[in-house]
Design an enzyme around this catalytic site. Structure first.
Site: not given
Ligand code: UDX
Length: 433
Positions: A35, A119, A147, A207, A248, A256, A259, A326
């Site tokens: 890496k 985390t 973060e 989260n 959201f 998924g 996080c 994942r």
């Molecule tokens: C998330 C948080 O947004 C971020 O602040 C944290 O640090 C890590 O987790 P991430 O997992 O990268 O980030 O993606 P995000 O865009 O938040 O979406 C997460 C999941 O929720 C995705 O599977 C997305 O499709 C789903 N989602 C999101 C929905 O089903 N509906 C929504 O309205 C928003």
């Protein structure tokens, strides 16, 4: 300031380049030599937008190393960003994290500051302080600065966060954080100074709250289907209330990624550990899990048998623009299809490597390099993420490439009006036939 960032995963590399961009002298350390060699050559290791450019801009000034002595002895500010996987029970595996602490104890040559960005569950900061200070002749001050990065906007999130949360116990640690984040304060980005325990809780609460909104709207989506509502219109009307907010509230096959699923599991475990009812967390997780079966059942209720049918699966990653499969709903959905005898033609160019790693021997699944090749001769299509490429599809594309234009959209990508003329099923909205 001289700072060593430890762990060159997704969080670590984003921290390293942004700290260097803000004028700090960064040493970037990872035990994985391959890496580090690639990073030295300026190769970002992930397709995260803007990361490659930023690495090109500041990478030459960062000292990348896989040698613990070179990384940990010269500096006395350590940012820990190693991964902390979650076990099935929800308790986090902190073995990598504690290995790093042991290395710091071994190589540090002065009183030091540790910034936790991995985390970790609430109360870890105080355990870390105790661990370090009982094992070293030097004094360690430990900050928790969670973060909030989102995949595919991580660099912008780190450059322009909605807030910076700084959990620190002593004044000198707060002063240090003030200097590191001076540029943010100048730009009026809110800086929240609090205790490490509160900082740890803020991370999980944020989260969990966001994922709770998703489960909330998904449960309403199921109700809409029963009573003839349209979840997109309901979410729009609800989200205009600024106390609720429109973010959201997009219904679909659930959240998924790396996080939300694991953080909610850890949070549920932590509530139980502390003898506190975790009903909301449990409901969030259960509703999310049930969206997968609900979507599969929707397909099965329209297509009576999947045996020997060919299904175009558009989207493998947990969301559009991401590489990660994942904890993506696509995996159990594909498995449900193939278990019932279907052949899957999958398309998601960003997620091919991640899919092969997660599912090395998935029988009856073929990955395609081109969207329309994946759709060709398929009995119907399912859409599992919100990739931009899918958002631009028209009814004519489905008519041209599928055997019959039947689409199950797990992400409500199109207004109903735009899909007239094909058989179109989405989440929480009337079906089109
Ligand atoms: C998330 C948080 O947004 C971020 O602040 C944290 O640090 C890590 O987790 P991430 O997992 O990268 O980030 O993606 P995000 O865009 O938040 O979406 C997460 C999941 O929720 C995705 O599977 C997305 O499709 C789903 N989602 C999101 C929905 O089903 N509906 C929504 O309205 C928003």
């Amino acid at each position: 300031m001289n700072i060593t960032v430890i762990g060159m995963g997704y969080i670590g590399i984003v921290n390293a380049v942004v700290l260097q961009l803000y004028g700090h002298n960064v040493i970037a350390y990872d035990i994985n030599k391959d890496k580090i060699e690639l990073l030295k050559q300026g190769i970002a290791l992930t397709d995260e937008p803007k990361l490659q450019d930023l690495l090109g801009e500041v990478g030459k000034s960062i000292r990348f190393t896989s040698n613990a002595y070179d990384a940990l002895t010269p500096n006395s500010i350590y940012v820990i960003a190693v991964d902390t996987p979650t076990s099935k029970s929800g308790s986090p595996d902190l073995s990598h994290f504690y290995n790093v602490l042991d290395e710091i104890i071994k190589y540090a040559k002065d009183d030091s500051y540790i910034i936790i960005r991995s985390t970790v569950p609430p109360l870890t900061n105080s355990k870390v302080r105790e661990y370090l200070n009982s094992r070293s002749e030097y004094k360690f001050s430990v900050l928790t600065i969670p973060e909030f990065l989102t995949q595919s906007t991580a660099i912008m999130d780190e450059l322009n966060p909605s807030r910076v949360v700084i959990g620190a116990v002593d004044k000198s640690a707060r002063e240090l954080a003030k200097k590191i984040y001076a540029d943010y304060a100048k730009r009026n980005i809110p800086i929240v100074y609090t205790t490490p325990e509160n900082a740890e809780l803020i991370k999980y609460a944020s989260n969990n709250f966001l994922s709770m909104k998703i489960s909330f709207i998904n449960s309403f989506a199921q109700l809409c289907e029963k009573v003839g509502g349209n979840i997109d219109e309901v979410a729009y009307g609800v989200g205009l209330d600024p106390r609720i907010g429109k973010e959201f509230l997009k219904a679909g096959i659930g959240y998924g990624g790396l996080c939300f699923p694991s953080d909610n599991k850890t949070l549920s475990w932590f509530f139980k550990e502390n003898d506190t009812p975790d009903d909301l967390v449990e409901a969030t997780i259960n509703i999310n899990d049930s969206q997968i079966q609900y979507f599969v059942d929707k397909v099965l209720s329209k297509v009576k048998s999947l045996n020997n049918l060919h299904i175009a699966v558009l989207g493998l990653a947990f969301k559009g623009g991401a590489e990660e499969v994942r904890n993506s709903p696509s995996i159990p959905i594909i498995k449900a299809f193939t278990d019932k005898g279907a052949f899957v033609h999958a398309y998601d160019p960003l997620a091919i490597d991640s899919f092969h790693q997660a599912m090395p021997r998935m029988a009856r699944v073929r990955l395609f390099d081109y969207l329309f090749d994946a759709m060709k001769d398929c009995d119907f299509a399912v859409i599992l993420n919100d990739s931009e490429e899918f958002q631009n599809l028209t009814p004519q594309d489905f008519k041209n490439h599928l055997k019959k234009p039947i689409v199950f959209d797990g992400r409500n990508l199109y207004p109903l009006d735009a899909m007239k003329g094909i058989e179109y099923y989405s989440i929480g909205r009337p079906q089109l036939k």
